[in-house]
Design a protein around this motif. Structure first.
Motif, PDB file in Angstrom:
ATOM      1  N   GLY A 196       0.920  -1.102  -0.049  1.00 51.41           N
ATOM      2  CA  GLY A 196       0.153   0.071   0.011  1.00 51.41           C
ATOM      3  C   GLY A 196       1.010   1.211   0.106  1.00 51.41           C
ATOM      4  O   GLY A 196       1.851   1.375  -0.640  1.00 51.41           O
ATOM      5  N   CYS A 197       0.329   2.155   0.563  1.00 52.10           N
ATOM      6  CA  CYS A 197       1.062   3.604   0.667  1.00 52.10           C
ATOM      7  C   CYS A 197       2.481   3.492   1.293  1.00 52.10           C
ATOM      8  O   CYS A 197       3.395   4.326   1.128  1.00 52.10           O
ATOM      9  N   VAL A 198       2.763   2.730   2.118  1.00 59.69           N
ATOM     10  CA  VAL A 198       3.908   2.488   2.707  1.00 59.69           C
ATOM     11  C   VAL A 198       4.748   1.617   2.124  1.00 59.69           C
ATOM     12  O   VAL A 198       5.906   1.748   1.556  1.00 59.69           O
ATOM     13  N   GLY A 199       4.184   0.116   1.998  1.00 58.05           N
ATOM     14  CA  GLY A 199       5.195  -0.766   1.357  1.00 58.05           C
ATOM     15  C   GLY A 199       5.349  -0.593  -0.034  1.00 58.05           C
ATOM     16  O   GLY A 199       6.484  -0.884  -0.605  1.00 58.05           O
ATOM     17  N   GLY A 200       4.414   0.170  -0.688  1.00 61.44           N
ATOM     18  CA  GLY A 200       4.550   0.289  -2.188  1.00 61.44           C
ATOM     19  C   GLY A 200       5.347   1.165  -2.533  1.00 61.44           C
ATOM     20  O   GLY A 200       6.468   0.998  -3.299  1.00 61.44           O
ATOM     21  N   TYR A 201       5.600   2.516  -1.478  1.00 62.29           N
ATOM     22  CA  TYR A 201       7.005   3.509  -1.905  1.00 62.29           C
ATOM     23  C   TYR A 201       7.976   2.834  -1.389  1.00 62.29           C
ATOM     24  O   TYR A 201       9.011   2.812  -2.311  1.00 62.29           O
ATOM     25  N   PHE A 202       8.315   2.278  -0.296  1.00 58.96           N
ATOM     26  CA  PHE A 202       9.756   1.564   0.030  1.00 58.96           C
ATOM     27  C   PHE A 202      10.009   0.641  -0.660  1.00 58.96           C
ATOM     28  O   PHE A 202      11.317   0.349  -1.277  1.00 58.96           O
ATOM     29  N   GLY A 203       9.213  -0.155  -0.821  1.00 63.17           N
ATOM     30  CA  GLY A 203       9.604  -1.409  -2.018  1.00 63.17           C
ATOM     31  C   GLY A 203       9.838  -0.987  -3.309  1.00 63.17           C
ATOM     32  O   GLY A 203      10.803  -1.549  -3.873  1.00 63.17           O
ATOM     33  N   GLY A 204       8.869  -0.200  -3.752  1.00 66.20           N
ATOM     34  CA  GLY A 204       9.133   0.539  -5.219  1.00 66.20           C
ATOM     35  C   GLY A 204      10.534   1.185  -5.174  1.00 66.20           C
ATOM     36  O   GLY A 204      11.306   0.986  -6.342  1.00 66.20           O
ATOM     37  N   ARG A 205      10.840   1.989  -4.118  1.00 67.95           N
ATOM     38  CA  ARG A 205      12.420   2.750  -4.320  1.00 67.95           C
ATOM     39  C   ARG A 205      13.634   1.669  -4.365  1.00 67.95           C
ATOM     40  O   ARG A 205      14.671   1.802  -4.822  1.00 67.95           O
ATOM     41  N   LEU A 206      13.343   0.634  -3.449  1.00 71.67           N
ATOM     42  CA  LEU A 206      14.396  -0.518  -3.350  1.00 71.67           C
ATOM     43  C   LEU A 206      14.387  -1.307  -4.638  1.00 71.67           C
ATOM     44  O   LEU A 206      15.585  -1.495  -5.277  1.00 71.67           O
ATOM     45  N   GLU A 207      13.185  -1.358  -5.424  1.00 65.90           N
ATOM     46  CA  GLU A 207      13.241  -2.086  -6.811  1.00 65.90           C
ATOM     47  C   GLU A 207      14.030  -1.186  -7.709  1.00 65.90           C
ATOM     48  O   GLU A 207      14.845  -1.522  -8.632  1.00 65.90           O
ATOM     49  N   GLN A 208      13.526   0.334  -7.540  1.00 64.60           N
ATOM     50  CA  GLN A 208      14.193   1.161  -8.627  1.00 64.60           C
ATOM     51  C   GLN A 208      15.667   1.192  -8.465  1.00 64.60           C
ATOM     52  O   GLN A 208      16.352   1.361  -9.388  1.00 64.60           O
ATOM     53  N   ALA A 209      16.050   0.956  -7.198  1.00 61.88           N
ATOM     54  CA  ALA A 209      17.608   0.910  -6.733  1.00 61.88           C
ATOM     55  C   ALA A 209      18.469  -0.506  -7.266  1.00 61.88           C
ATOM     56  O   ALA A 209      19.463  -0.344  -7.147  1.00 61.88           O
ATOM     57  N   GLY A 210      17.511  -1.126  -7.855  1.00 63.84           N
ATOM     58  CA  GLY A 210      18.041  -2.587  -8.428  1.00 63.84           C
ATOM     59  C   GLY A 210      18.475  -3.423  -7.428  1.00 63.84           C
ATOM     60  O   GLY A 210      19.124  -4.732  -7.394  1.00 63.84           O
ATOM     61  N   ARG A 211      17.568  -3.268  -6.133  1.00 63.46           N
ATOM     62  CA  ARG A 211      17.757  -4.506  -5.125  1.00 63.46           C
ATOM     63  C   ARG A 211      16.823  -5.562  -5.618  1.00 63.46           C
ATOM     64  O   ARG A 211      15.884  -5.404  -6.425  1.00 63.46           O
ATOM     65  N   ASP A 212      16.941  -6.766  -5.149  1.00 63.02           N
ATOM     66  CA  ASP A 212      16.043  -7.936  -5.323  1.00 63.02           C
ATOM     67  C   ASP A 212      14.904  -8.038  -4.545  1.00 63.02           C
ATOM     68  O   ASP A 212      14.899  -8.235  -3.309  1.00 63.02           O
TER      69      ASP A 212
END
Length: 316
Positions: A9-25
């Protein structure tokens, strides 16, 4: 290192998305319409720090995905955490580390009771964001920050693991406070007052802080929460309430709290997961909390309605 995000949601979506954007698995554990949206359209983050759209992300509703996770960030609502923790027990990798991001003062206790204290760090996050629609998160204020630490403030291999996972990710600030317990309560007194007063009054923060009577209500709520925290042995600063009000004053005028939005929309909220534990502590320590008790009682019928415990009843 694989990072699992429980809740998109608004928390997991943001932080998970930024981690994905940075190339994390990264793998997202989601369900329902959110999972459908992530699979069909990816994840869209609309942010004052820059927008991003992420396609082909890993998303599932199968908790067995946690078997391969080194770090698990729990971003479900506070009232969902106990059930999620129990469900994680048979699938969590022995060496995995769990870090809570949700609001409240009992996240560590709930997770460590089910999973063992060796697997859980104290933590929370700071962000002002909303879920526009499933799979679309809008970040509108506050520097997105993840805070975590050991209860005794020592450095540890667990802190090193979090540093490895989260350090230098654009759009995320990582903070290791000297006193994580104090930091949790400093956020809690701000967000609990903002959430309950906002939900009771049903106006955004610009109204709450500008009318003398509702501003005094915010201040009174914070004073009571500080008293409970100190009775619990939390070393809150002398100006804790002033710091909380400074955070209120720094919010964008249209801002609302997630609990407020959920209650108004008729969705289950974090009322019982956040406020009830604080009132229980107040009773145990014989700390008077008439303002927070009244706010809780005012909001409880709406919460019970969302849970189906007032079937057939409606507002006048």
């Amino acid at each position: 290192m694989r990072i699992a995000i429980l809740g998109a949601g608004c928390v997991g979506g943001y932080f998970g998305g930024r981690l994905e954007q940075a190339g994390r698995d990264v793998v997202f554990i989601a369900r329902g319409k959110t999972l459908e949206a992530l699979r069909a359209h990816g994840l869209h983050i609309e942010s004052i720090l820059g927008d991003v759209h992420l396609d082909n992300i890993a998303a599932t509703d199968d908790l067995n995905a946690l078997r391969a996770a080194d770090v698990v960030l729990t971003a479900v609502k506070a009232h969902q955490l106990a059930a999620v923790a129990e469900a994680m027990v048979p699938v969590l990798f022995d060496g995995a580390l769990v870090l809570p991001l949700q609001n409240g003062i009992r996240s560590y206790e709930i997770l460590s009771s089910a999973l063992g204290s060796e697997r859980v760090l104290h933590g929370f996050c700071r962000i002002l964001s909303t879920a526009v629609v499933p799979g679309h998160v809008r970040h509108v204020g506050a520097e997105p920050t993840i805070l975590c630490g050991e209860i005794d403030a020592r450095n540890s291999t667990r802190i090193d693991t979090i540093l490895k996972a989260l350090h230098e990710v654009p759009g995320i600030t990582l903070v290791i406070p000297d006193d994580i317990r104090r930091a949790i309560w400093e956020k809690f007194l701000f967000v609990a007052a903002f959430s309950t007063v906002g939900a009771a009054v049903r106006f955004p923060v610009g109204v709450l802080r500008s009318i003398p009577e509702t501003r005094q209500l915010l201040e009174a709520s914070m004073r009571e929460i500080v008293a409970v925290g100190r009775a619990e042995g939390v070393l809150l600063p002398q100006d804790a309430e002033a710091q909380g009000m400074a955070e209120i004053d720094a919010l964008p005028a249209p801002a609302t709290a997630s609990m407020q939005r959920d209650l108004i929309a008729g969705r289950p909220s974090e009322l019982m997961g956040q406020i009830a534990p604080m009132l229980e502590l107040a009773e145990a320590h014989v700390v008077p909390t008439p303002v927070n008790a009244a706010l809780y009682a005012t909001l409880l019928p709406s919460e019970l309605k969302t849970q189906g415990e007032l079937q057939g009843e409606s507002r006048l």
